[in-house]
Write a protein that holds these residues in place. Sequence first.
Motif, PDB file in Angstrom:
ATOM      1  N   SER A 367       0.764  -1.252   0.058  1.00  0.00           N
ATOM      2  CA  SER A 367       0.134   0.033  -0.039  1.00  0.00           C
ATOM      3  C   SER A 367       0.793   1.244   0.115  1.00  0.00           C
ATOM      4  CB  SER A 367      -0.962   0.044   1.245  1.00  0.00           C
ATOM      5  OG  SER A 367      -0.142  -0.273   2.364  1.00  0.00           O
ATOM      6  N   GLU A 368       2.034   1.136   0.496  1.00  0.00           N
ATOM      7  CA  GLU A 368       3.152   2.252   0.715  1.00  0.00           C
ATOM      8  C   GLU A 368       3.565   2.493  -0.707  1.00  0.00           C
ATOM      9  OE1 GLU A 368       5.887   2.231   3.626  1.00  0.00           O
ATOM     10  OE2 GLU A 368       4.382   1.837   5.189  1.00  0.00           O
ATOM     11  N   LEU A 369       3.536   1.681  -1.671  1.00  0.00           N
ATOM     12  CA  LEU A 369       3.927   1.951  -3.033  1.00  0.00           C
ATOM     13  C   LEU A 369       3.191   2.215  -4.087  1.00  0.00           C
ATOM     14  CD1 LEU A 369       6.133  -1.342  -3.234  1.00  0.00           C
ATOM     15  CD2 LEU A 369       7.168   0.725  -2.313  1.00  0.00           C
ATOM     16  N   VAL A 370       1.699   2.427  -3.442  1.00  0.00           N
ATOM     17  CA  VAL A 370       0.736   2.875  -4.569  1.00  0.00           C
ATOM     18  C   VAL A 370       0.991   4.329  -5.040  1.00  0.00           C
ATOM     19  CG1 VAL A 370      -1.871   3.304  -4.657  1.00  0.00           C
ATOM     20  CG2 VAL A 370      -0.908   1.202  -3.836  1.00  0.00           C
ATOM     21  N   GLY A 371       0.588   4.649  -6.066  1.00  0.00           N
ATOM     22  CA  GLY A 371       0.940   6.075  -6.775  1.00  0.00           C
ATOM     23  C   GLY A 371       2.538   6.312  -7.300  1.00  0.00           C
ATOM     24  N   LYS A 372       3.243   5.217  -7.215  1.00  0.00           N
ATOM     25  CA  LYS A 372       4.611   5.401  -7.689  1.00  0.00           C
ATOM     26  C   LYS A 372       4.799   4.464  -8.827  1.00  0.00           C
ATOM     27  CE  LYS A 372       7.019   5.818  -2.924  1.00  0.00           C
ATOM     28  NZ  LYS A 372       8.027   5.331  -2.108  1.00  0.00           N
ATOM     29  N   HIS A 373       5.929   4.917  -9.619  1.00  0.00           N
ATOM     30  CA  HIS A 373       6.274   4.336 -10.795  1.00  0.00           C
ATOM     31  C   HIS A 373       7.060   3.009 -10.163  1.00  0.00           C
ATOM     32  CE1 HIS A 373       5.475   6.659 -14.514  1.00  0.00           C
ATOM     33  NE2 HIS A 373       5.689   7.725 -13.741  1.00  0.00           N
ATOM     34  N   ILE A 374       6.797   1.757 -10.835  1.00  0.00           N
ATOM     35  CA  ILE A 374       7.452   0.833 -10.321  1.00  0.00           C
ATOM     36  C   ILE A 374       7.978  -0.179 -11.461  1.00  0.00           C
ATOM     37  CG2 ILE A 374       7.034  -1.565  -9.155  1.00  0.00           C
ATOM     38  CD1 ILE A 374       6.566   0.887  -7.150  1.00  0.00           C
ATOM     39  N   LEU A 375       9.291  -0.625 -11.234  1.00  0.00           N
ATOM     40  CA  LEU A 375       9.746  -1.525 -12.135  1.00  0.00           C
ATOM     41  C   LEU A 375       9.892  -2.993 -11.436  1.00  0.00           C
ATOM     42  CD1 LEU A 375      12.830   0.385 -13.857  1.00  0.00           C
ATOM     43  CD2 LEU A 375      10.740  -0.031 -14.723  1.00  0.00           C
ATOM     44  N   LEU A 376       9.428  -3.885 -11.975  1.00  0.00           N
ATOM     45  CA  LEU A 376       9.549  -5.284 -11.487  1.00  0.00           C
ATOM     46  C   LEU A 376      10.541  -6.032 -12.409  1.00  0.00           C
ATOM     47  CD1 LEU A 376       5.881  -6.448 -11.729  1.00  0.00           C
ATOM     48  CD2 LEU A 376       7.056  -5.588  -9.844  1.00  0.00           C
ATOM     49  N   TYR A 377      11.655  -6.364 -11.594  1.00  0.00           N
ATOM     50  CA  TYR A 377      12.968  -7.018 -12.263  1.00  0.00           C
ATOM     51  C   TYR A 377      13.083  -8.369 -11.981  1.00  0.00           C
ATOM     52  CZ  TYR A 377      18.007  -7.562 -12.806  1.00  0.00           C
ATOM     53  OH  TYR A 377      19.200  -7.923 -13.293  1.00  0.00           O
ATOM     54  N   PHE A 378      12.765  -9.024 -12.961  1.00  0.00           N
ATOM     55  CA  PHE A 378      12.893 -10.558 -13.118  1.00  0.00           C
ATOM     56  C   PHE A 378      14.219 -11.289 -13.329  1.00  0.00           C
ATOM     57  CE2 PHE A 378       8.484  -9.414 -13.854  1.00  0.00           C
ATOM     58  CZ  PHE A 378       7.625 -10.471 -13.316  1.00  0.00           C
ATOM     59  N   SER A 379      14.956 -11.723 -12.585  1.00  0.00           N
ATOM     60  CA  SER A 379      16.378 -12.074 -12.621  1.00  0.00           C
ATOM     61  C   SER A 379      16.839 -13.219 -11.648  1.00  0.00           C
ATOM     62  CB  SER A 379      17.043 -10.786 -12.174  1.00  0.00           C
ATOM     63  OG  SER A 379      18.392 -10.966 -12.443  1.00  0.00           O
ATOM     64  N   ALA A 380      18.068 -13.471 -11.855  1.00  0.00           N
ATOM     65  CA  ALA A 380      18.448 -14.783 -10.973  1.00  0.00           C
ATOM     66  C   ALA A 380      20.023 -14.779 -10.895  1.00  0.00           C
ATOM     67  CB  ALA A 380      18.023 -15.963 -11.422  1.00  0.00           C
ATOM     68  N   GLN A 381      20.682 -14.960  -9.721  1.00  0.00           N
ATOM     69  CA  GLN A 381      22.090 -15.034  -9.993  1.00  0.00           C
ATOM     70  C   GLN A 381      22.863 -16.057 -10.883  1.00  0.00           C
ATOM     71  OE1 GLN A 381      24.246 -16.821  -6.370  1.00  0.00           O
ATOM     72  NE2 GLN A 381      25.331 -14.789  -6.350  1.00  0.00           N
ATOM     73  N   TRP A 382      22.266 -17.126 -11.087  1.00  0.00           N
ATOM     74  CA  TRP A 382      22.711 -18.247 -11.861  1.00  0.00           C
ATOM     75  C   TRP A 382      22.799 -17.597 -13.338  1.00  0.00           C
ATOM     76  CZ3 TRP A 382      19.292 -19.143 -15.741  1.00  0.00           C
ATOM     77  CH2 TRP A 382      17.877 -19.228 -15.533  1.00  0.00           C
ATOM     78  N   CYS A 383      21.978 -16.691 -13.760  1.00  0.00           N
ATOM     79  CA  CYS A 383      21.840 -16.282 -15.087  1.00  0.00           C
ATOM     80  C   CYS A 383      22.910 -15.209 -15.429  1.00  0.00           C
ATOM     81  CB  CYS A 383      20.595 -15.490 -15.262  1.00  0.00           C
ATOM     82  SG  CYS A 383      20.277 -14.505 -16.771  1.00  0.00           S
ATOM     83  N   PRO A 384      23.915 -15.533 -16.316  1.00  0.00           N
ATOM     84  CA  PRO A 384      25.032 -14.696 -16.772  1.00  0.00           C
ATOM     85  C   PRO A 384      24.520 -13.288 -17.302  1.00  0.00           C
ATOM     86  CG  PRO A 384      25.563 -16.742 -17.425  1.00  0.00           C
ATOM     87  CD  PRO A 384      24.182 -16.996 -16.996  1.00  0.00           C
ATOM     88  N   PRO A 385      23.473 -13.106 -18.107  1.00  0.00           N
ATOM     89  CA  PRO A 385      22.958 -11.929 -18.644  1.00  0.00           C
ATOM     90  C   PRO A 385      22.547 -11.003 -17.557  1.00  0.00           C
ATOM     91  CG  PRO A 385      22.269 -13.776 -20.146  1.00  0.00           C
ATOM     92  CD  PRO A 385      22.950 -14.467 -19.228  1.00  0.00           C
ATOM     93  N   CYS A 386      22.046 -11.711 -16.332  1.00  0.00           N
ATOM     94  CA  CYS A 386      21.622 -11.078 -15.522  1.00  0.00           C
ATOM     95  C   CYS A 386      22.399 -10.322 -14.546  1.00  0.00           C
ATOM     96  CB  CYS A 386      20.707 -11.806 -14.517  1.00  0.00           C
ATOM     97  SG  CYS A 386      19.073 -12.769 -15.508  1.00  0.00           S
ATOM     98  N   ARG A 387      23.568 -10.950 -14.364  1.00  0.00           N
ATOM     99  CA  ARG A 387      24.841 -10.386 -13.687  1.00  0.00           C
ATOM    100  C   ARG A 387      25.279  -9.261 -14.336  1.00  0.00           C
ATOM    101  NH1 ARG A 387      25.884 -16.220 -12.894  1.00  0.00           N
ATOM    102  NH2 ARG A 387      27.811 -15.743 -14.230  1.00  0.00           N
ATOM    103  N   ALA A 388      25.394  -9.391 -15.719  1.00  0.00           N
ATOM    104  CA  ALA A 388      25.931  -8.185 -16.672  1.00  0.00           C
ATOM    105  C   ALA A 388      25.080  -7.017 -16.711  1.00  0.00           C
ATOM    106  CB  ALA A 388      26.198  -8.797 -18.040  1.00  0.00           C
ATOM    107  N   PHE A 389      23.641  -7.315 -16.577  1.00  0.00           N
ATOM    108  CA  PHE A 389      22.858  -6.242 -16.787  1.00  0.00           C
ATOM    109  C   PHE A 389      22.742  -5.504 -15.471  1.00  0.00           C
ATOM    110  CE2 PHE A 389      18.323  -4.869 -16.505  1.00  0.00           C
ATOM    111  CZ  PHE A 389      18.284  -3.669 -17.306  1.00  0.00           C
TER     112      PHE A 389
END
Length: 583
Positions: A367-389
């Motif tokens: 509820s404290e985030l309502v009214g904000k711009h939000i980014l949902l970041y789908f990622s994982a440590q095992w994923c090399p492109p995720c670590r690079a990004f």
Amino acid sequence: MAEHDNGVESDGERKAAAATHNLRSLLATDRRDFLLRNNGDQVKISELDGKAVGLYFSASWCGPCQRFTPKLVETYNELSSRCCKFEIVFISADEDKESFTDYFSEMPWLAIPFEDSDVRDKLNDLFDVAGIPHLVVLDADGKVLTTEVVQIVTDYGPEAYPFTAERIQKLKEEEQAAKQNQTIQSLLVTSSRDYVISKDNHKVPVSNLEGKIVGIYFMISSFTSGDDFTKLLVEMYQKLKENGENFEVVQINLDDDESSYDQGFEDMPWLAIPFKDNICHKLVRYFELETIPTLVIIGSDGKTVHSNVIELIEEHGIEAYPFSTEKLKEIAEKEKTKMESQTLLSLLVSGEQDYVIGKDGVKVPVSELVGKHILLYFSAQWCPPCRAFLPKLIEAYRKIKEKDSAFELIFVSSDQDESSFNDFYTEMPWLALPFGDERKKFLSRTFKIYGIPSLVAISPTGKTITTEARDLVWAHGAAAYPFTKERIQEIELEVEEMAKGWPEKLKHKLHEEHELVKSRRKSYICDCCNEQGSDWSFYCNSCDFDLHPKCALEHDTEITNTGDGGDGVKEGYICDGEVCYKV
């Protein structure tokens, strides 16, 4: 020599195919006029006169060869039982005689002796063999019928004999006719089998399936990433049976060994095609399978209703049944209504799970985030492109926060253990869903997340702005904020303005063989500075050579090398350098 023949003819293959060959000059030497059987018997090359001959380029160390050879043995034995005038000659790419002998022991046909490496090399060059397995068929006159026999045998087996263009065309026409007149019988019955089996090995006539809605379930039991869907399908199947629905599933297990097949079928409540049945790979081709698992739906009239309902079932469960056009329209309308009413609370609140976490595990109410711009970041440590990004995203996050406090980012992890989650999250300055949170599955389905890293932008009203924010951050960093169409249009104008005054083409000392052309490029690695580039490149299409404008337009550039650091990829994913995709 590479594994696997891609089925595309090279210039060398086309020249070889256009010629007529004499078998003696192809296979014999001044000191040898015979071929070998695997028991050591010698067979005169003259005994091949009047026969079609397949030249089989293969090796024991080649995985695709090991998978194809049993299929070829099956085809060869069937043709031999029909007394067809056909023989195969094995041309080995093994590097030692022991490997050759062990591999040849599995083959019922002839071979060039291992010692005759000159003949084997000559044939490889003549037929331009760039990858194995590779199979060339010559007719009785020595003319090459086709160089694409590996695919033909895989698709049609012994029915492709005598491997002429006319025969293959006829088989394709028969397949098209079968699709137009498709029934459950034409799909599942063969000349030697008119039944499917239950898990206790009882034979169930295919005729019992007529009038039912049938799901044909292609799966591989050793492919563990499909386990979650199998459980979901079992649950839906049992509910439909309890509801009295006229529905059945026929499992097609594509495992190579019988123990895996048995293990993958023993707990299933439905029916199956027997292990290694010839129809399995025929149906893979027939339905043009692109992914495993796949669930094809056949209507009560025997016609295909849907080519793959995996995603529908994952998102809507039993509500998607019977998968008809009318039902899909109904679902689409519900989805439209759902999207129109989407809010941050509807996305991130599920029962008592009404919070995300910050550093040290502190709970932050959604509820404290309502009214904000939000980014949902789908990622994982095992994923090399995720670590690079990640460094790029951290930089953008901090810049955006400096100019807009009504902005937040939430990490949605695909890590498989809490330790990996914690290690990766310690590098991040933002919020996260707790490890193992069930909301992750819902969010992945909602935004159709098939690869990571992915970045979804949510507006202050809770509506989806874009699911492609990752590309925008990678290309433009914080300048892409707030990721709206209007902002992207502004960026596009800025990018076009940036290149005004640059030459359309230029020559560069690092690539003197061709001119480099000013080109729009979504993403690339500069062949000078080895840094990621986007938007503009000076590019050679022939050589796939990129220069970042700052490198191309400077006279003296220091060249450095960096490693990619990519390893440890999770099972069930393929990483292409930028994104890790589900297989």
